[in-house]
Design a protein around this motif. Structure first.
Motif, PDB file in Angstrom:
ATOM      1  N   GLY A 124     -53.915   0.090 -44.567  1.00 23.34           N
ATOM      2  CA  GLY A 124     -53.879  -1.305 -44.135  1.00 23.34           C
ATOM      3  C   GLY A 124     -52.530  -1.767 -43.631  1.00 23.34           C
ATOM      4  O   GLY A 124     -52.354  -2.959 -43.325  1.00 23.34           O
ATOM      5  N   ASN A 125     -51.553  -0.860 -43.548  1.00 20.63           N
ATOM      6  CA  ASN A 125     -50.238  -1.243 -43.029  1.00 20.63           C
ATOM      7  C   ASN A 125     -50.317  -1.496 -41.533  1.00 20.63           C
ATOM      8  O   ASN A 125     -50.888  -0.688 -40.779  1.00 20.63           O
ATOM      9  N   VAL A 126     -49.764  -2.602 -41.079  1.00 22.10           N
ATOM     10  CA  VAL A 126     -49.807  -2.967 -39.663  1.00 22.10           C
ATOM     11  C   VAL A 126     -48.809  -2.119 -38.879  1.00 22.10           C
ATOM     12  O   VAL A 126     -47.612  -2.093 -39.188  1.00 22.10           O
ATOM     13  N   LEU A 127     -49.303  -1.419 -37.862  1.00 20.55           N
ATOM     14  CA  LEU A 127     -48.455  -0.548 -37.042  1.00 20.55           C
ATOM     15  C   LEU A 127     -48.205  -1.114 -35.656  1.00 20.55           C
ATOM     16  O   LEU A 127     -47.309  -0.655 -34.951  1.00 20.55           O
ATOM     17  N   GLY A 128     -49.009  -2.072 -35.264  1.00 15.55           N
ATOM     18  CA  GLY A 128     -48.851  -2.634 -33.934  1.00 15.55           C
ATOM     19  C   GLY A 128     -49.996  -3.577 -33.613  1.00 15.55           C
ATOM     20  O   GLY A 128     -50.773  -3.959 -34.492  1.00 15.55           O
ATOM     21  N   GLU A 129     -50.069  -3.949 -32.343  1.00 16.31           N
ATOM     22  CA  GLU A 129     -51.129  -4.862 -31.904  1.00 16.31           C
ATOM     23  C   GLU A 129     -51.924  -4.220 -30.781  1.00 16.31           C
ATOM     24  O   GLU A 129     -51.357  -3.531 -29.926  1.00 16.31           O
ATOM     25  N   HIS A 130     -53.228  -4.431 -30.792  1.00 16.26           N
ATOM     26  CA  HIS A 130     -54.067  -3.890 -29.720  1.00 16.26           C
ATOM     27  C   HIS A 130     -54.544  -5.028 -28.811  1.00 16.26           C
ATOM     28  O   HIS A 130     -54.419  -6.207 -29.152  1.00 16.26           O
ATOM     29  N   ARG A 131     -55.138  -4.664 -27.698  1.00 15.86           N
ATOM     30  CA  ARG A 131     -55.557  -5.660 -26.705  1.00 15.86           C
ATOM     31  C   ARG A 131     -57.060  -5.931 -26.719  1.00 15.86           C
ATOM     32  O   ARG A 131     -57.615  -6.447 -25.761  1.00 15.86           O
ATOM     33  N   GLY A 132     -57.705  -5.603 -27.831  1.00 10.08           N
ATOM     34  CA  GLY A 132     -59.137  -5.845 -27.950  1.00 10.08           C
ATOM     35  C   GLY A 132     -59.862  -4.604 -28.416  1.00 10.08           C
ATOM     36  O   GLY A 132     -59.675  -3.516 -27.850  1.00 10.08           O
ATOM     37  N   VAL A 133     -60.699  -4.738 -29.456  1.00  9.75           N
ATOM     38  CA  VAL A 133     -61.419  -3.602 -30.036  1.00  9.75           C
ATOM     39  C   VAL A 133     -62.242  -2.873 -28.977  1.00  9.75           C
ATOM     40  O   VAL A 133     -62.417  -1.652 -29.028  1.00  9.75           O
ATOM     41  N   ILE A 134     -62.735  -3.616 -27.989  1.00 12.28           N
ATOM     42  CA  ILE A 134     -63.618  -3.016 -26.984  1.00 12.28           C
ATOM     43  C   ILE A 134     -62.916  -1.978 -26.111  1.00 12.28           C
ATOM     44  O   ILE A 134     -63.572  -1.222 -25.394  1.00 12.28           O
ATOM     45  N   HIS A 135     -61.595  -1.918 -26.171  1.00  9.82           N
ATOM     46  CA  HIS A 135     -60.846  -0.964 -25.347  1.00  9.82           C
ATOM     47  C   HIS A 135     -60.655   0.384 -26.049  1.00  9.82           C
ATOM     48  O   HIS A 135     -59.999   1.276 -25.503  1.00  9.82           O
ATOM     49  N   TYR A 136     -61.223   0.540 -27.254  1.00 14.48           N
ATOM     50  CA  TYR A 136     -60.961   1.749 -28.041  1.00 14.48           C
ATOM     51  C   TYR A 136     -62.265   2.421 -28.465  1.00 14.48           C
ATOM     52  O   TYR A 136     -63.307   1.777 -28.591  1.00 14.48           O
ATOM     53  N   THR A 137     -62.174   3.733 -28.697  1.00 14.92           N
ATOM     54  CA  THR A 137     -63.324   4.494 -29.191  1.00 14.92           C
ATOM     55  C   THR A 137     -62.868   5.415 -30.320  1.00 14.92           C
ATOM     56  O   THR A 137     -61.691   5.795 -30.399  1.00 14.92           O
ATOM     57  N   ILE A 138     -63.812   5.767 -31.190  1.00 12.59           N
ATOM     58  CA  ILE A 138     -63.514   6.674 -32.297  1.00 12.59           C
ATOM     59  C   ILE A 138     -63.002   8.007 -31.744  1.00 12.59           C
ATOM     60  O   ILE A 138     -63.574   8.574 -30.823  1.00 12.59           O
ATOM     61  N   GLY A 139     -61.892   8.481 -32.306  1.00 11.73           N
ATOM     62  CA  GLY A 139     -61.317   9.751 -31.868  1.00 11.73           C
ATOM     63  C   GLY A 139     -60.252   9.613 -30.802  1.00 11.73           C
ATOM     64  O   GLY A 139     -59.589  10.598 -30.443  1.00 11.73           O
ATOM     65  N   GLN A 140     -60.063   8.394 -30.285  1.00 12.47           N
ATOM     66  CA  GLN A 140     -59.066   8.183 -29.228  1.00 12.47           C
ATOM     67  C   GLN A 140     -57.654   8.393 -29.765  1.00 12.47           C
ATOM     68  O   GLN A 140     -57.325   7.982 -30.866  1.00 12.47           O
ATOM     69  N   ARG A 141     -56.827   9.046 -28.956  1.00 16.07           N
ATOM     70  CA  ARG A 141     -55.441   9.289 -29.359  1.00 16.07           C
ATOM     71  C   ARG A 141     -54.472   8.603 -28.407  1.00 16.07           C
ATOM     72  O   ARG A 141     -53.490   8.001 -28.840  1.00 16.07           O
ATOM     73  N   ARG A 142     -54.739   8.696 -27.112  1.00 18.43           N
ATOM     74  CA  ARG A 142     -53.814   8.143 -26.125  1.00 18.43           C
ATOM     75  C   ARG A 142     -54.011   6.639 -25.938  1.00 18.43           C
ATOM     76  O   ARG A 142     -55.088   6.104 -26.183  1.00 18.43           O
ATOM     77  N   GLY A 143     -52.957   5.995 -25.497  1.00 17.24           N
ATOM     78  CA  GLY A 143     -53.045   4.581 -25.155  1.00 17.24           C
ATOM     79  C   GLY A 143     -53.046   3.630 -26.330  1.00 17.24           C
ATOM     80  O   GLY A 143     -53.444   2.471 -26.196  1.00 17.24           O
ATOM     81  N   LEU A 144     -52.589   4.095 -27.503  1.00 20.05           N
ATOM     82  CA  LEU A 144     -52.577   3.220 -28.671  1.00 20.05           C
ATOM     83  C   LEU A 144     -51.342   2.315 -28.708  1.00 20.05           C
ATOM     84  O   LEU A 144     -51.337   1.291 -29.385  1.00 20.05           O
ATOM     85  N   GLY A 145     -50.297   2.717 -28.001  1.00 20.75           N
ATOM     86  CA  GLY A 145     -49.095   1.876 -27.942  1.00 20.75           C
ATOM     87  C   GLY A 145     -48.324   1.821 -29.239  1.00 20.75           C
ATOM     88  O   GLY A 145     -47.671   0.817 -29.541  1.00 20.75           O
ATOM     89  N   ILE A 146     -48.407   2.883 -30.037  1.00 20.10           N
ATOM     90  CA  ILE A 146     -47.670   2.915 -31.315  1.00 20.10           C
ATOM     91  C   ILE A 146     -46.863   4.212 -31.386  1.00 20.10           C
ATOM     92  O   ILE A 146     -46.944   4.963 -32.355  1.00 20.10           O
ATOM     93  N   GLY A 147     -46.087   4.468 -30.351  1.00 17.39           N
ATOM     94  CA  GLY A 147     -45.279   5.677 -30.291  1.00 17.39           C
ATOM     95  C   GLY A 147     -44.153   5.653 -31.308  1.00 17.39           C
ATOM     96  O   GLY A 147     -43.915   4.665 -32.003  1.00 17.39           O
ATOM     97  N   GLY A 148     -43.454   6.776 -31.398  1.00 12.80           N
ATOM     98  CA  GLY A 148     -42.317   6.856 -32.300  1.00 12.80           C
ATOM     99  C   GLY A 148     -42.663   7.398 -33.670  1.00 12.80           C
ATOM    100  O   GLY A 148     -41.789   7.554 -34.517  1.00 12.80           O
ATOM    101  N   LEU A 149     -43.949   7.663 -33.908  1.00 13.88           N
ATOM    102  CA  LEU A 149     -44.357   8.211 -35.203  1.00 13.88           C
ATOM    103  C   LEU A 149     -44.306   9.732 -35.148  1.00 13.88           C
ATOM    104  O   LEU A 149     -44.553  10.340 -34.122  1.00 13.88           O
ATOM    105  N   SER A 150     -44.030  10.354 -36.282  1.00 12.26           N
ATOM    106  CA  SER A 150     -43.842  11.808 -36.302  1.00 12.26           C
ATOM    107  C   SER A 150     -45.143  12.565 -36.040  1.00 12.26           C
ATOM    108  O   SER A 150     -45.150  13.579 -35.343  1.00 12.26           O
ATOM    109  N   ASP A 151     -46.250  12.100 -36.603  1.00 10.69           N
ATOM    110  CA  ASP A 151     -47.524  12.792 -36.430  1.00 10.69           C
ATOM    111  C   ASP A 151     -48.453  11.976 -35.543  1.00 10.69           C
ATOM    112  O   ASP A 151     -48.482  10.741 -35.627  1.00 10.69           O
ATOM    113  N   PRO A 152     -49.234  12.646 -34.717  1.00  6.12           N
ATOM    114  CA  PRO A 152     -50.164  11.918 -33.855  1.00  6.12           C
ATOM    115  C   PRO A 152     -51.244  11.217 -34.678  1.00  6.12           C
ATOM    116  O   PRO A 152     -51.700  11.728 -35.700  1.00  6.12           O
ATOM    117  N   LEU A 153     -51.629  10.033 -34.242  1.00  9.37           N
ATOM    118  CA  LEU A 153     -52.663   9.262 -34.916  1.00  9.37           C
ATOM    119  C   LEU A 153     -53.860   9.074 -33.991  1.00  9.37           C
ATOM    120  O   LEU A 153     -53.717   9.004 -32.770  1.00  9.37           O
TER     121      LEU A 153
END
Length: 380
Positions: free
Chosen positions: A246-275
């Protein structure tokens, strides 16, 4: 079916001459359904072609590369004219919007990943159009789908296509036994698309080299989010991207822009492991991300089960089968457990990644090619 010794069974399974066998061909304007119509007409069947107008014709004219668009209606009509059989265009725009598009929008807004092509087959083509075919006193309805219908000891059976690369069984799992008795799939045994195009060329069809449609017909260029925002203004509201704790990592531009399993385009770079996106919570407008391992699951709850196997679904009890949880993945070993009249649970032998609510889980026999039905994946 009683067999008349004076008339051998024709290629569609009826003990009468082709000329006395009326068949409705569902024509999308593409090469597959055009070949079905051409082959049946050449065999002497009483062919009637029907094309469905599923959405605004004016908008359709400006869009190419999707089934049932304006240019496709024109192509279907031209094939019928060339081969000299009747062709009708039916306006199913309201039906399609209510039965397919509206649910697609609501499902997507709910954080699911819907498959509207299945609902279209289930609620429009194989229900309303099939009833129209019966009203026209047709003996059967034929489509250009790549799937096989075979006669079994307990009636018609559904089987995977001869060409595994073009098999459409995932999109036809909800076909009922009653519908299956009436339907015919003349291309199901072919082993390559090249064979279909060769048949189109043999009949001199102008659509012989027409490209296959890739997109969902009402989703140009695969841009789901743009369609949802048009159908439901304001649906693309921003929210939080959070991790599994539940830790906030960033802000998204709408749930409809995302799908389960998506990795790219999350806008939360700088983390050591891919999310990866592991959950979409539409109620709190949160996109939940986690490591790739969080995408894996072995237990898949299913509802709205359509059983095409032998016997009663619930009385079958636990059984080993093969299942497909995504249209692009091969069938995998699993255990199927009924939990109610139309609900169940699938336990995969090997965990799958990206199993998403709104997708279908399709059942296959443990050996062979038979399709046993399927259900819709949900959260449980």
């Amino acid at each position: 079916m009683s067999l008349d010794a004076t008339h051998p069974v024709n290629s569609l399974g009826f003990a009468k001459p082709p000329a006395e066998t009326r068949v409705i061909v569902a024509m999308s304007g593409g090469v597959d359904s055009s070949v079905v119509a051409a082959e049946l007409a050449a065999e002497g069947y009483d062919v009637i072609g029907i094309t469905l107008q599923l959405y605004d014709h004016g908008a359709a004219l400006a869009k190419k590369g999707a089934c049932c668009a304006g240019t496709d209606i024109h192509d279907a009509r031209r094939v019928a004219e060339e081969l000299n059989f009747p062709h009708y265009v039916l306006d199913y725009e309201n039906t399609f919007r209510e039965a397919v598009i509206d649910e697609f929008a609501e499902s997507y807004l709910g954080g699911a990943t819907p498959v509207p092509c299945i609902r279209c087959n289930e609620r429009v083509k194989f229900r309303d159009l099939l009833e129209t075919a019966k009203d026209l006193e047709a003996d059967c309805m034929a489509t250009g789908h790549y799937i096989q219908r075979k006669s079994g000891p307990n009636g018609a059976e559904l089987h995977m296509a001869g060409d595994s690369n073009r098999d459409q069984s995932y999109f036809l799992f909800s076909t009922t036994q009653e519908q299956l008795e009436y339907l015919r799939f003349p291309l199901g045994h072919l082993t390559s698309k090249a064979e279909t195009r060769a048949l189109a060329a043999k009949h001199g069809l102008a659509v012989a080299d027409k490209p296959d449609s890739q997109d969902i017909c009402f989703v140009p260029d695969g841009n789901y989010a743009a369609v949802i925002e048009k159908l439901r203004p304001g649906a693309g509201q921003p929210g939080e991207i959070v991790d599994l704790e539940g830790n906030v990592l960033g802000e998204h531009r709408g749930v409809i822009h995302y799908t389960i399993g998506q990795r790219r385009g999350l806008g939360i770079g700088g983390l050591s492991d891919p999310l990866y996106v592991v959950k979409l919570d539409a109620d709190t407008r949160r996109v939940v991300v986690g490591p790739k391992t969080a995408l894996s699951t072995r237990r898949v709850p299913i509802k709205e089960v359509n059983w095409l196997g032998d016997g009663n679904w619930q009385e079958q009890g636990e059984q080993e089968i093969m299942v497909r949880v995504r249209s692009t993945r091969p069938p995998r070993e699993a255990i199927l457990r009924p939990t109610g009249p139309d609900t169940g649970e699938v336990e995969l032998f090997v965990a799958e990644e990206g199993v998403s609510p709104g997708q279908a889980c399709v059942f296959y026999s443990a050996e062979g090619t038979r399709v046993l039905g399927g259900g819709w994946i949900w959260r449980g």
